[in-house]
Design an enzyme around this catalytic site. Structure first.
Site, PDB file in Angstrom:
ATOM      1  N   ASP A  15      46.206  48.973  36.983  1.00 51.50           N
ATOM      2  CA  ASP A  15      45.806  49.963  37.970  1.00 51.50           C
ATOM      3  C   ASP A  15      44.938  49.237  39.017  1.00 51.50           C
ATOM      4  OD1 ASP A  15      45.197  52.624  39.038  1.00 51.50           O
ATOM      5  OD2 ASP A  15      43.234  52.393  38.094  1.00 51.50           O
ATOM      6  N   ALA A  17      41.974  50.937  41.695  1.00 54.46           N
ATOM      7  CA  ALA A  17      40.586  51.406  41.756  1.00 54.46           C
ATOM      8  C   ALA A  17      40.051  51.706  40.355  1.00 54.46           C
ATOM      9  CB  ALA A  17      40.483  52.648  42.635  1.00 54.46           C
ATOM     10  N   ALA A  48      35.522  66.429  41.715  1.00 55.57           N
ATOM     11  CA  ALA A  48      36.533  65.568  42.345  1.00 55.57           C
ATOM     12  C   ALA A  48      37.058  64.521  41.376  1.00 55.57           C
ATOM     13  CB  ALA A  48      35.946  64.882  43.577  1.00 55.57           C
ATOM     14  N   MET A  52      41.443  62.564  38.361  1.00 57.27           N
ATOM     15  CA  MET A  52      41.683  61.212  38.854  1.00 57.27           C
ATOM     16  C   MET A  52      42.802  60.503  38.098  1.00 57.27           C
ATOM     17  SD  MET A  52      40.746  59.308  41.275  1.00 57.27           S
ATOM     18  CE  MET A  52      39.173  59.982  41.777  1.00 57.27           C
ATOM     19  N   LYS A  56      47.552  61.647  45.089  1.00 61.92           N
ATOM     20  CA  LYS A  56      46.466  62.371  45.767  1.00 61.92           C
ATOM     21  C   LYS A  56      46.825  63.816  46.142  1.00 61.92           C
ATOM     22  CE  LYS A  56      44.185  58.694  45.126  1.00 61.92           C
ATOM     23  NZ  LYS A  56      43.540  58.600  43.812  1.00 61.92           N
ATOM     24  N   HIS A  59      46.490  65.655  42.994  1.00 59.37           N
ATOM     25  CA  HIS A  59      45.063  65.712  42.675  1.00 59.37           C
ATOM     26  C   HIS A  59      44.406  66.890  43.421  1.00 59.37           C
ATOM     27  CE1 HIS A  59      41.231  63.200  41.816  1.00 59.37           C
ATOM     28  NE2 HIS A  59      40.830  64.367  42.283  1.00 59.37           N
ATOM     29  N   ARG A 163      52.059  59.575  38.359  1.00 52.16           N
ATOM     30  CA  ARG A 163      51.474  59.757  37.027  1.00 52.16           C
ATOM     31  C   ARG A 163      51.203  61.236  36.752  1.00 52.16           C
ATOM     32  NH1 ARG A 163      46.818  55.569  38.634  1.00 52.16           N
ATOM     33  NH2 ARG A 163      48.014  53.642  38.577  1.00 52.16           N
ATOM     34  N   ASP A 189      42.024  53.107  33.998  1.00 52.72           N
ATOM     35  CA  ASP A 189      40.750  53.762  33.704  1.00 52.72           C
ATOM     36  C   ASP A 189      40.866  55.292  33.685  1.00 52.72           C
ATOM     37  OD1 ASP A 189      39.201  54.590  36.723  1.00 52.72           O
ATOM     38  OD2 ASP A 189      41.111  53.523  36.653  1.00 52.72           O
TER      39      ASP A 189
END
Length: 275
Positions: A15, A17, A48, A52, A56, A59, A163, A189
């Site tokens: 991944d 970030a 927010a 994650m 986006k 999200h 994802r 993460d």
């Protein structure tokens, strides 16, 4: 033709970030807060961070589906957010994200040396992200100036489903010429990123401290006392439990030891899908 199970790993799919860049995964979270604020809707950093790892747009849709956020939106606009409203927020999010991405582009301490060690073992380095391509291009360019170039990159909008679907991880398998998904390890993460690896049939490694779940800067992480860090690890491990990562480690620095263990398991005939 007799097919043999792989006896050694061929690729690591990383991944971005919170894994290789942007310790604490601050770039995306802060921008979600700012994008919603431009529509006079308050969203906290903690809210927010919730979804994650997804693409986006998804999200933002997930955030808008949270009752408290939907209610704040209703108070501002007289209705709960439609898909068109989600798209409007996303279209505001994108330029903000591109503009601010450099502020959180530093490589995670030790990542570069770790990746060099993996390459020295003959491993290919794939990568994927919840970022769309126009943001990912900038992330990739910034990382290159800091010395990190992955062998392949897949953005969330370059596949039909982001994802937790397995498409991005599998796109790396195809591009890198890997002969078995069991010869790959997915490192992430976030829960959607671990599910992605699981659904792709790969070994999975969840990072507990460098990413979104802990949500601290590197300096803040290093300053945590042992008891607090232990409590946070337990909280984060519980959060990951449902996605069933094969391994949990603090940061990428600990990955080489995991790679060695997976290679030993493959040599014994173990496969990721059966564990």
């Amino acid at each position: 033709m007799n097919y043999q199970n792989p006896n050694t790993l061929q690729a690591v799919i990383l991944d971005w970030a919170g894994t290789v860049v942007d310790f604490g995964s601050f770039a995306p979270t802060q921008i979600f807060v700012e994008a919603f604020a431009e529509f006079d809707v308050h969203v906290s950093i903690e809210e927010a961070r919730g979804p994650m790892g997804m693409g986006k747009w998804d999200h933002i849709r997930t955030l808008c589906d949270q009752p408290q956020v939907a209610e704040r939106y209703r108070q501002a606009f007289g209705r709960t957010p439609t898909d068109d409203d989600v798209t409007a927020i996303y279209q505001r999010f994108m330029p903000l994200q591109i503009e601010k991405i450099a502020e959180h582009s530093a490589l995670i301490p030790g990542a570069l040396d770790t990746i060099a060690r993996l390459r020295a073992q003959g491993l290919k380095i794939g990568s994927c992200s919840g970022y769309p391509k126009q943001v990912m291009d900038k992330v990739v360019a910034l990382a290159a100036t800091n010395g990190y170039i992955a062998d392949h990159v897949v953005a969330t909008d370059e596949v039909p489903n982001g994802r937790p679907w397995p498409a991005q991880a599998l796109a790396n398998v195809i591009a890198l010429g890997i002969d078995d998904v069991a010869a790959c390890v997915k490192v992430d993460d976030t829960v959607p990123g671990i599910l992605e690896g699981r659904r792709a049939g790969m070994w999975t490694v969840a990072l507990t401290c460098s990413g979104n779940a802990l949500g601290l800067t590197y300096a803040q992480f290093r300053d945590l006392d042992a008891a607090t860090l232990s409590g946070e690890r337990q909280r984060i491990e519980a959060m990951f439990k449902g996605s069933r990562p094969h391994y949990l480690i603090d940061t990428l620095i600990e990955l080489p030891a995991v790679i060695a263990d997976i290679n030993a398991r493959l040599a014994r005939g173990e496969m990721p899908q059966s564990h």
